[in-house]
Design an enzyme around this catalytic site. Structure first.
Site, PDB file in Angstrom:
ATOM      1  N   LYS A 107      23.549  57.395  21.669  1.00 34.61           N
ATOM      2  CA  LYS A 107      22.979  58.109  22.897  1.00 34.61           C
ATOM      3  C   LYS A 107      21.828  58.982  22.362  1.00 34.61           C
ATOM      4  CE  LYS A 107      24.556  62.567  22.085  1.00 34.61           C
ATOM      5  NZ  LYS A 107      23.515  63.708  21.762  1.00 34.61           N
ATOM      6  N   GLY A 130      26.241  62.996  12.169  1.00 32.80           N
ATOM      7  CA  GLY A 130      25.695  64.282  12.392  1.00 32.80           C
ATOM      8  C   GLY A 130      24.408  64.500  12.757  1.00 32.80           C
ATOM      9  N   LEU A 176      23.121  61.519  17.556  1.00 28.06           N
ATOM     10  CA  LEU A 176      23.338  60.489  18.285  1.00 28.06           C
ATOM     11  C   LEU A 176      24.546  60.072  18.989  1.00 28.06           C
ATOM     12  CD1 LEU A 176      21.205  58.302  15.807  1.00 28.06           C
ATOM     13  CD2 LEU A 176      20.251  59.460  17.872  1.00 28.06           C
ATOM     14  N   GLY A 177      25.693  61.194  18.776  1.00 30.77           N
ATOM     15  CA  GLY A 177      26.740  60.776  19.531  1.00 30.77           C
ATOM     16  C   GLY A 177      27.698  59.885  18.929  1.00 30.77           C
ATOM     17  N   GLY A 178      27.501  59.554  17.616  1.00 25.99           N
ATOM     18  CA  GLY A 178      28.454  58.321  17.061  1.00 25.99           C
ATOM     19  C   GLY A 178      29.823  58.621  17.037  1.00 25.99           C
ATOM     20  N   GLY A 179      30.407  59.396  16.656  1.00 26.05           N
ATOM     21  CA  GLY A 179      31.899  59.819  16.816  1.00 26.05           C
ATOM     22  C   GLY A 179      32.253  59.950  18.264  1.00 26.05           C
ATOM     23  N   SER A 180      31.553  60.609  18.728  1.00 27.51           N
ATOM     24  CA  SER A 180      31.932  60.680  20.474  1.00 27.51           C
ATOM     25  C   SER A 180      32.001  59.417  20.999  1.00 27.51           C
ATOM     26  CB  SER A 180      30.885  61.598  20.971  1.00 27.51           C
ATOM     27  OG  SER A 180      30.572  62.580  20.434  1.00 27.51           O
ATOM     28  N   SER A 181      31.232  58.483  20.825  1.00 28.27           N
ATOM     29  CA  SER A 181      31.005  57.217  21.421  1.00 28.27           C
ATOM     30  C   SER A 181      32.307  56.438  20.758  1.00 28.27           C
ATOM     31  CB  SER A 181      29.933  56.548  21.045  1.00 28.27           C
ATOM     32  OG  SER A 181      29.654  55.400  21.818  1.00 28.27           O
ATOM     33  N   ASP A 200      30.458  65.528  24.280  1.00 27.35           N
ATOM     34  CA  ASP A 200      29.653  64.310  24.492  1.00 27.35           C
ATOM     35  C   ASP A 200      30.785  63.080  24.661  1.00 27.35           C
ATOM     36  OD1 ASP A 200      27.007  64.740  21.944  1.00 27.35           O
ATOM     37  OD2 ASP A 200      27.199  65.317  24.012  1.00 27.35           O
TER      38      ASP A 200
HETATM   39  C1  LIG Z   1      24.587  68.508  21.150  1.00 25.19           C
HETATM   40  C2  LIG Z   1      24.988  67.455  22.180  1.00 25.19           C
HETATM   41  O1  LIG Z   1      25.216  66.418  21.374  1.00 25.19           O
HETATM   42  C3  LIG Z   1      24.284  67.248  23.375  1.00 25.19           C
HETATM   43  O2  LIG Z   1      24.551  65.985  24.077  1.00 25.19           O
HETATM   44  C4  LIG Z   1      26.479  68.249  22.549  1.00 25.19           C
HETATM   45  O3  LIG Z   1      26.255  69.451  23.098  1.00 25.19           O
HETATM   46  C5  LIG Z   1      27.579  68.333  21.410  1.00 25.19           C
HETATM   47  O4  LIG Z   1      28.516  67.578  21.881  1.00 25.19           O
HETATM   48  P1  LIG Z   1      29.594  67.346  20.574  1.00 25.19           P
HETATM   49  O5  LIG Z   1      29.018  67.115  19.275  1.00 25.19           O
HETATM   50  O6  LIG Z   1      30.496  66.674  21.048  1.00 25.19           O
HETATM   51  O7  LIG Z   1      30.091  68.911  20.663  1.00 25.19           O
HETATM   52  P2  LIG Z   1      31.657  69.455  20.189  1.00 25.19           P
HETATM   53  O8  LIG Z   1      32.360  68.805  19.003  1.00 25.19           O
HETATM   54  O9  LIG Z   1      32.216  69.445  21.756  1.00 25.19           O
HETATM   55  O10 LIG Z   1      31.201  71.028  19.856  1.00 25.19           O
HETATM   56  C6  LIG Z   1      30.717  71.248  18.631  1.00 25.19           C
HETATM   57  C7  LIG Z   1      30.473  72.966  18.715  1.00 25.19           C
HETATM   58  O11 LIG Z   1      29.293  72.861  19.262  1.00 25.19           O
HETATM   59  C8  LIG Z   1      29.046  73.878  20.127  1.00 25.19           C
HETATM   60  N1  LIG Z   1      28.693  73.477  21.491  1.00 25.19           N
HETATM   61  C9  LIG Z   1      29.080  72.429  21.824  1.00 25.19           C
HETATM   62  C10 LIG Z   1      28.692  72.045  23.156  1.00 25.19           C
HETATM   63  C11 LIG Z   1      28.197  73.035  24.044  1.00 25.19           C
HETATM   64  N2  LIG Z   1      27.640  72.932  25.595  1.00 25.19           N
HETATM   65  N3  LIG Z   1      27.889  74.137  23.667  1.00 25.19           N
HETATM   66  C12 LIG Z   1      28.115  74.627  22.238  1.00 25.19           C
HETATM   67  O12 LIG Z   1      28.077  75.760  21.880  1.00 25.19           O
HETATM   68  C13 LIG Z   1      30.434  74.724  19.955  1.00 25.19           C
HETATM   69  O13 LIG Z   1      30.190  75.696  18.942  1.00 25.19           O
HETATM   70  C14 LIG Z   1      31.332  73.696  19.434  1.00 25.19           C
HETATM   71  O14 LIG Z   1      32.519  74.116  18.698  1.00 25.19           O
HETATM   72  N1  LIG Z   2      34.101  58.361  14.155  1.00 19.38           N
HETATM   73  C1  LIG Z   2      33.169  59.245  13.466  1.00 19.38           C
HETATM   74  N2  LIG Z   2      31.815  58.783  13.167  1.00 19.38           N
HETATM   75  C2  LIG Z   2      31.058  59.742  12.779  1.00 19.38           C
HETATM   76  N3  LIG Z   2      31.306  61.109  12.365  1.00 19.38           N
HETATM   77  C3  LIG Z   2      32.589  61.566  12.711  1.00 19.38           C
HETATM   78  C4  LIG Z   2      33.792  60.623  13.241  1.00 19.38           C
HETATM   79  N4  LIG Z   2      34.940  61.178  13.361  1.00 19.38           N
HETATM   80  C5  LIG Z   2      34.759  62.339  12.730  1.00 19.38           C
HETATM   81  N5  LIG Z   2      33.399  62.455  12.561  1.00 19.38           N
HETATM   82  C6  LIG Z   2      32.817  63.723  11.806  1.00 19.38           C
HETATM   83  O1  LIG Z   2      32.053  64.193  13.101  1.00 19.38           O
HETATM   84  C7  LIG Z   2      30.918  64.951  12.748  1.00 19.38           C
HETATM   85  C8  LIG Z   2      30.098  64.491  14.007  1.00 19.38           C
HETATM   86  O2  LIG Z   2      30.272  63.368  14.092  1.00 19.38           O
HETATM   87  P1  LIG Z   2      28.927  62.633  15.181  1.00 19.38           P
HETATM   88  O3  LIG Z   2      28.303  61.455  14.465  1.00 19.38           O
HETATM   89  O4  LIG Z   2      29.643  62.232  16.383  1.00 19.38           O
HETATM   90  O5  LIG Z   2      27.721  63.718  15.152  1.00 19.38           O
HETATM   91  P2  LIG Z   2      26.670  63.368  15.959  1.00 19.38           P
HETATM   92  O6  LIG Z   2      25.902  62.194  15.979  1.00 19.38           O
HETATM   93  O7  LIG Z   2      25.807  64.733  15.849  1.00 19.38           O
HETATM   94  O8  LIG Z   2      27.001  63.557  17.400  1.00 19.38           O
HETATM   95  P3  LIG Z   2      26.619  64.489  18.605  1.00 19.38           P
HETATM   96  O9  LIG Z   2      25.441  64.135  19.393  1.00 19.38           O
HETATM   97  O10 LIG Z   2      27.897  64.298  19.773  1.00 19.38           O
HETATM   98  O11 LIG Z   2      26.461  65.837  18.025  1.00 19.38           O
HETATM   99  C9  LIG Z   2      30.388  63.977  11.741  1.00 19.38           C
HETATM  100  O12 LIG Z   2      29.534  64.633  10.589  1.00 19.38           O
HETATM  101  C10 LIG Z   2      32.055  63.644  10.768  1.00 19.38           C
HETATM  102  O13 LIG Z   2      32.202  64.907   9.987  1.00 19.38           O
END
Ligand SMILES: C[C@](O)(CO)[C@H](O)COP(=O)(O)OP(=O)(O)OC[C@H]1O[C@@H](n2ccc(N)nc2=O)[C@H](O)[C@@H]1O
Ligand SMILES: Nc1ncnc2c1ncn2[C@@H]1O[C@H](COP(=O)(O)OP(=O)(O)OP(=O)(O)O)[C@@H](O)[C@H]1O
Length: 272
Positions: free
Chosen positions: A8, A88, A91-96, A125
Site C-alpha cells: 500500500k 520496514g 509499504l505495509g508488507g507485514g500488515s498485508s 494497517d
Molecule cells: C505509518 C502507517 O503505516 C500509516 O499507514 C501506520 O500508521 C503504522 O501502522 P503499523 O505499522 O501497523 O503500526 P503498528 O504496528 O500498529 O504500530 C507501531 C507503532 O507506531 C506508532 N503508531 C502507529 C499508528 C498510529 N496511528 N500512531 C502511532 O503512534 C505506535 O508507537 C505503535 O506502537
Molecule cells: N510478514 C512480515 N513481513 C515483513 N516484516 C515483518 C513481517 N512480520 C513481522 N515483520 C517485522 O515487522 C516490521 C514491520 O514490517 P512491515 O514490512 O509491515 O513494515 P512497513 O512496510 O513499514 O509497514 P507499515 O507501512 O505498516 O509501517 C519488519 O521490519 C519486521 O521486523
C-alpha cells in the site's frame, strides 16, 4: 491456496494529534498496489507450519495463531511466505501478509469470528488490507471509508534505509501535526493528472532522522513523477508516471540504487 498480499501507499497522511494511549490520531488515504508478497497456504490436521523470516514473530504466523484460537478450530495450516515487498519501508508488507492469512483461514475454516478486531490487534494497517482497493482512514487507521480512485501508474522506490515505524512516530513533535487532508481536492487532482494537494506529516520526523531522504524525494521529482511523497512511516517514496513507458523507464533507472517497482493503483485492476 495462493494469495497476493498487496503493498500500500498512503496518498497523504496527516497527524492530527497524539492520543492519551500514545498512538497518533491519523487522517490518511490508503491505496493498495497491484503488486506485493505471495502467500501459499494449505490445511493441516493440526498446528501451524510456517516458512518465512522471524518464525513465530512473523505477522503472518501471528495472524494464523490468532484466527485458529479465536475460531476454536482444531485444524491447522501450512504457510509459505514469499516476500517481495521491502521490510520496514512503509509499504505495509507485514500488515498485508497478516490480513491475507486471516482472509484465507476464514475461507478454509469458516467461523463466527470478528476478523476486523483480530486485524486491529495485529497492527494499525491490517484492517485496511481486509478491504483492499482504496480507503480513507481515521483513528489509528481502523475507521475506514472505501474510496474510488482513477487508475494510475505508480512508481515505488525504497532506498536501503530501514525506518522502524515506532521510531518515526516517537520522533514526531506537535509542530509536525497538521489539519485534515482535503480528500475531494486530492481525488480531483488525481483524476485530472495534476499535483495532488496532499502531504505526509511523518516526512518531518523521518527527514530529521535521515536527512538524505530529502534528496530521494527531489530525485523522484526530477524524474518527472507527480505527487511524490513518502509512504507511511517510510523510507519508501512513490510518485505517479505519465504512462506505463514512463513508469517502466523510471523504475529501471531507480533500481540501480535500491528497491524500485512500478504498478497500478485505483481503477478496477488495483486489487488482485
Ligand atoms: C505509518 C502507517 O503505516 C500509516 O499507514 C501506520 O500508521 C503504522 O501502522 P503499523 O505499522 O501497523 O503500526 P503498528 O504496528 O500498529 O504500530 C507501531 C507503532 O507506531 C506508532 N503508531 C502507529 C499508528 C498510529 N496511528 N500512531 C502511532 O503512534 C505506535 O508507537 C505503535 O506502537
Ligand atoms: N510478514 C512480515 N513481513 C515483513 N516484516 C515483518 C513481517 N512480520 C513481522 N515483520 C517485522 O515487522 C516490521 C514491520 O514490517 P512491515 O514490512 O509491515 O513494515 P512497513 O512496510 O513499514 O509497514 P507499515 O507501512 O505498516 O509501517 C519488519 O521490519 C519486521 O521486523
Amino acid at each position: 491456496m495462493e494469495r497476493l498480499a498487496p503493498g500500500k501507499v498512503n496518498l497523504g497522511l496527516s497527524l492530527l494529534g497524539r492520543r492519551p494511549d500514545g498512538y497518533h490520531e491519523l487522517h490518511t488515504l490508503f491505496a493498495a498496489l497491484s503488486f506485493g508478497d505471495r502467500l501459499f497456504l494449505e490445511p493441516l490436521p493440526q498446528g501451524i507450519e510456517f516458512r518465512g523470516r522471524y518464525g513465530k514473530q512473523n505477522l503472518a504466523y501471528r495472524a494464523a495463531a490468532l484466527y485458529l484460537e479465536a475460531a476454536g478450530w482444531p485444524g491447522g495450516v501450512r504457510i509459505v511466505l514469499e516476500k517481495a515487498l521491502p521490510e520496514g519501508a512503509g509499504l505495509g508488507g507485514g500488515s498485508s501478509d497478516a490480513a491475507q492469512v486471516l482472509l484465507a483461514l476464514r475461507a478454509l475454516y469458516p467461523a463466527e469470528v470478528d476478523l476486523f478486531s483480530l486485524a486491529l490487534a495485529l497492527g494499525a494497517d491490517v484492517p485496511f488490507f481486509l478491504l483492499g482497493g482504496a480507503a480513507e482512514a481515521r483513528g489509528i487507521g481502523e475507521r475506514l471509508r472505501p474510496l474510488a480512485l482513477p487508475p494510475l501508474w505508480v512508481v515505488v522506490y525504497a532506498p536501503g534505509v530501514r525506518l522502524p515505524t515506532p521510531r518515526v512516530y516517537a520522533e514526531a513533535k506537535p509542530h509536525d501535526y497538521a489539519p485534515e487532508l482535503p480528500v475531494e481536492a486530492i481525488l480531483e487532482a488525481l483524476r485530472r493528472g495534476e499535483e495532488p494537494p496532499y502531504w505526509n506529516s511523518l516526512e518531518g520526523p523521518a527527514f530529521r532522522l535521515y536527512p538524505e531522504l530529502k534528496e530521494v524525494k527531489a530525485r523522484l521529482r526530477a524524474l518527472g513523477l507527480r505527487g511524490v511523497l513518502m509512504s507511511g512511516s517510510g523510507s519508501a517514496f512513490f510518485g505517479f508516471a505519465e504512462d506505463e513507458a514512463h513508469a517502466q523507464r523510471t523504475a529501471k533507472a531507480l533500481a540501480l540504487s535500491g528497491y524500485a517497482r512500478y504498478g497500478r493503483i485505483g481503477g478496477e485492476g488495483a486489487t488482485p
